[in-house]
Design a protein around this motif. Structure first.
Motif: not given
Length: 133
Positions: A64-66, A71-72, A76-77
């Motif tokens: 919920r806190e992310t 996240l993107q 990508a990493d």
């Protein structure tokens, strides 16, 4: 000596009670069936990796806190490199190689300490030789 017999009997009774409790728990645990179904176990494995070391509340709170941007970036990493990214990586590697070369030169200039009975073969100016007899 009679009190030793009573203690021994008490310990035996406690052992029997603990054994019965353990047997009931084990028989109950073996009756539990795994109801999770997944194709090739991929979903189950991912859930186990995410939940490793965290309780369910912590996983829910973390998700919920992310933020969406975080996240993107994480996705990508995890994606494989493309040709455009290789130039950036190449520049970083070259810069690191230059730093390693500079550090190697500085270390080579530092005096070495040699210990032994015979003089060292590769003694250079500034090196220290400690003779042991």
């Amino acid at each position: 000596m009679e009190w030793v017999t009573w203690i021994n009997t008490g310990v035996g009774i406690i052992g029997i009670v603990v054994g019965i409790i353990g047997w009931k728990s084990l028989s109950t645990a073996t009756k539990i069936k795994n109801t999770i179904k997944a194709d090739k176990a991929a979903t189950v494995q991912q859930a186990q990796v995410i939940n490793n070391g965290l309780d369910s509340y912590a996983v829910i709170r973390l998700t919920r806190e992310t933020t969406k941007e975080e996240l993107q970036k994480a996705i990508a990493d995890l994606q494989p490199l493309v040709w455009e990214d290789l130039d950036d990586v190449s520049e970083k590697v070259n810069a690191t190689n230059e730093q390693v070369k500079e550090l190697t030169e500085r270390v080579d200039k530092m005096p070495n300490i040699h210990v032994g009975k015979e003089p060292p073969e590769h003694l250079k100016d500034g090196d220290i030789w400690l003779s042991i007899e």
